[in-house]
Scaffold this motif. Structure first.
Motif, PDB file in Angstrom:
ATOM      1  N   MET A   1       0.877  -1.184   0.000  1.00  0.00           N
ATOM      2  CA  MET A   1       0.000   0.000   0.000  1.00  0.00           C
ATOM      3  C   MET A   1       0.908   1.226   0.000  1.00  0.00           C
ATOM      4  N   GLY A   2       0.314   2.397  -0.126  1.00  0.00           N
ATOM      5  CA  GLY A   2       1.100   3.622  -0.066  1.00  0.00           C
ATOM      6  C   GLY A   2       2.115   3.754  -1.177  1.00  0.00           C
ATOM      7  N   PHE A   3       1.787   3.247  -2.364  1.00  0.00           N
ATOM      8  CA  PHE A   3       2.716   3.336  -3.482  1.00  0.00           C
ATOM      9  C   PHE A   3       2.883   4.803  -3.907  1.00  0.00           C
TER      10      PHE A   3
ATOM     11  N   GLY B   1      -3.072   6.842  -4.837  1.00  0.00           N
ATOM     12  CA  GLY B   1      -3.937   7.011  -3.685  1.00  0.00           C
ATOM     13  C   GLY B   1      -4.169   5.689  -2.966  1.00  0.00           C
ATOM     14  N   GLU B   2      -5.049   5.727  -1.974  1.00  0.00           N
ATOM     15  CA  GLU B   2      -5.270   4.536  -1.164  1.00  0.00           C
ATOM     16  C   GLU B   2      -6.069   3.460  -1.894  1.00  0.00           C
ATOM     17  N   SER B   3      -6.582   3.762  -3.087  1.00  0.00           N
ATOM     18  CA  SER B   3      -7.303   2.742  -3.854  1.00  0.00           C
ATOM     19  C   SER B   3      -6.364   1.865  -4.678  1.00  0.00           C
ATOM     20  N   THR B   4      -5.051   2.062  -4.530  1.00  0.00           N
ATOM     21  CA  THR B   4      -4.067   1.190  -5.163  1.00  0.00           C
ATOM     22  C   THR B   4      -3.363   0.378  -4.092  1.00  0.00           C
ATOM     23  N   TRP B   5      -3.481  -0.950  -4.173  1.00  0.00           N
ATOM     24  CA  TRP B   5      -2.898  -1.839  -3.162  1.00  0.00           C
ATOM     25  C   TRP B   5      -2.727  -3.231  -3.749  1.00  0.00           C
ATOM     26  N   LEU B   6      -1.923  -4.047  -3.063  1.00  0.00           N
ATOM     27  CA  LEU B   6      -1.707  -5.444  -3.437  1.00  0.00           C
ATOM     28  C   LEU B   6      -1.907  -6.301  -2.201  1.00  0.00           C
TER      29      LEU B   6
ATOM     30  N   HIS C   1       6.117   1.588  -6.491  1.00  0.00           N
ATOM     31  CA  HIS C   1       7.125   1.387  -5.444  1.00  0.00           C
ATOM     32  C   HIS C   1       6.594   1.922  -4.118  1.00  0.00           C
ATOM     33  N   ALA C   2       6.784   1.141  -3.079  1.00  0.00           N
ATOM     34  CA  ALA C   2       6.430   1.553  -1.713  1.00  0.00           C
ATOM     35  C   ALA C   2       7.635   1.277  -0.828  1.00  0.00           C
ATOM     36  N   ALA C   3       8.170   2.312  -0.200  1.00  0.00           N
ATOM     37  CA  ALA C   3       9.352   2.183   0.660  1.00  0.00           C
ATOM     38  C   ALA C   3       8.922   2.130   2.117  1.00  0.00           C
ATOM     39  N   GLY C   4       9.203   0.998   2.768  1.00  0.00           N
ATOM     40  CA  GLY C   4       8.917   0.865   4.194  1.00  0.00           C
ATOM     41  C   GLY C   4       7.457   0.766   4.548  1.00  0.00           C
ATOM     42  N   LEU C   5       6.619   0.348   3.574  1.00  0.00           N
ATOM     43  CA  LEU C   5       5.172   0.307   3.800  1.00  0.00           C
ATOM     44  C   LEU C   5       4.550  -1.050   3.489  1.00  0.00           C
ATOM     45  N   ALA C   6       5.348  -2.034   3.109  1.00  0.00           N
ATOM     46  CA  ALA C   6       4.822  -3.348   2.721  1.00  0.00           C
ATOM     47  C   ALA C   6       5.008  -4.358   3.846  1.00  0.00           C
TER      48      ALA C   6
END
Length: 321
Positions: free
Chosen positions: A175-177, A181-186, A295-300
């Motif tokens: 999340m937090g890529f 926005g918050e509607s993009t997640w895996l 890319h999400a740094a420190g959020l996965a």
């Protein structure tokens, strides 16, 4: 199927967890909390509360196990509770107290398994559901006397249950890529299952949400089989869906990973390595469209469950089951 309903009252033996994770919006600081029920054949089920604070200097973990539990709203363990929109509790562990009082809202549930009847079938033995595959948290977490305020922290809320853990498993949540926005997640689970004395290849189930468009990933059959190369510190993968392939890398330095013992109802054990402030890079490929890089740094969150003991991750001094 009521995805929030507790299953343990009807289980002769098995396990069940409600869990949440939340991260500071800038990454690098997060919390992972689990409410778990464990029942061996012929025994009385017990409940455990697990809390891990993740930061760049390393995780701080605490856990307590009690016999007082009930299917109250979702689940109550001792004085701790998780239910619609809130989670409260404390561990009171001798290794350092942890307490939390959180409120959350989130997206509609994600059923990982591709067919609903699989949630009633003997296999797979683990039944995963993300009650909120992406969520927002407010409240406070206190670990070792240090209070951390959460204001709109992104995260997720999950629920799983089953008769036995997979022989080997992976949980991956992103999340937090950057730039989204918050509607993009895996949200993905991978499992290798022991059947008839043999262990199956990896099977993946989950979804990618890209700007609110949910795309199912993985599933049954050779055409949906993922490619996976995993160690506790790094995962490289590619998972097909219908007209989409998501490939990526999740990674975390060893010092940010927490190791736990997970007990199985049959008396065996797994070691589990988890980092909830991991880095995640994705490449989304679809026909006739330009690839999307995320890319999400420190959020996965990256978790690996395994039988081996020579992985080098320090295991927390708590028994399970």
């Amino acid at each position: 199927m009521n995805v929030t309903e507790a299953r343990f009252p009807a289980m002769a033996a098995g396990y069940e967890s409600y869990y949440l994770r939340a991260c500071h919006p800038d990454g690098g600081l997060g919390v992972w909390i689990r409410y778990t029920v464990h029942g061996r054949p012929g025994g009385r089920p017990t409940g455990s509360l697990w809390c891990t604070l993740f930061e760049e200097s390393g995780p701080t973990a605490t856990k307590v196990t009690v016999a007082d539990l009930a299917a109250d709203d979702w689940l109550r363990i001792g004085g701790a509770h998780i239910g619609a929109g809130s989670a409260t509790g404390s561990t009171g562990s001798s290794t350092g107290d942890a307490a939390w009082d959180l409120r959350f809202t989130g997206a509609e549930p994600l059923r990982h398994l591709p067919l609903r009847w699989l949630y009633r079938a003997p296999l797979p033995r683990t039944k995963p559901v993300s009650l909120h595959p992406v969520a927002r948290f407010d409240g406070a977490v206190t670990v070792g006397g240090r209070e951390i305020a959460l204001s709109g922290w992104p995260g997720m809320v999950g629920h799983n249950w089953g008769s036995q853990h997979a022989e080997r498993w992976i949980w991956l949540h992103g999340m937090g890529f950057a730039g989204t926005g918050e509607s993009t997640w895996l949200d993905l689970t991978f499992g290798r299952v022991r059947v008839g004395g043999r262990t199956t290849p990896w099977i993946a189930n989950g979804a990618l949400s890209l700007g609110g468009e949910r795309m199912a990933l993985g599933g049954l059959g050779r055409a949906r089989r993922p490619r996976v190369a995993e160690t506790p510190e790094q995962l490289e993968f590619a998972v097909p869906g219908r007209e989409v392939v998501v490939a990526g890398t999740a990674s975390a330095p060893r010092e940010r990973i927490v190791g736990w013992v997970y007990a199985d109802p049959d008396g065996s054990e797994h070691h589990t390595a988890n980092c909830s402030i991991a880095d995640l890079t994705l490449r989304v490929a679809r026909p006739d469209r330009a690839p999307v890089n995320l890319h999400a740094a420190g959020l996965a969150a990256y978790e690996l469950g395994m039988r081996e003991r020579d992985h080098g991750i320090p295991i927390q001094p708590f028994t399970d089951g």
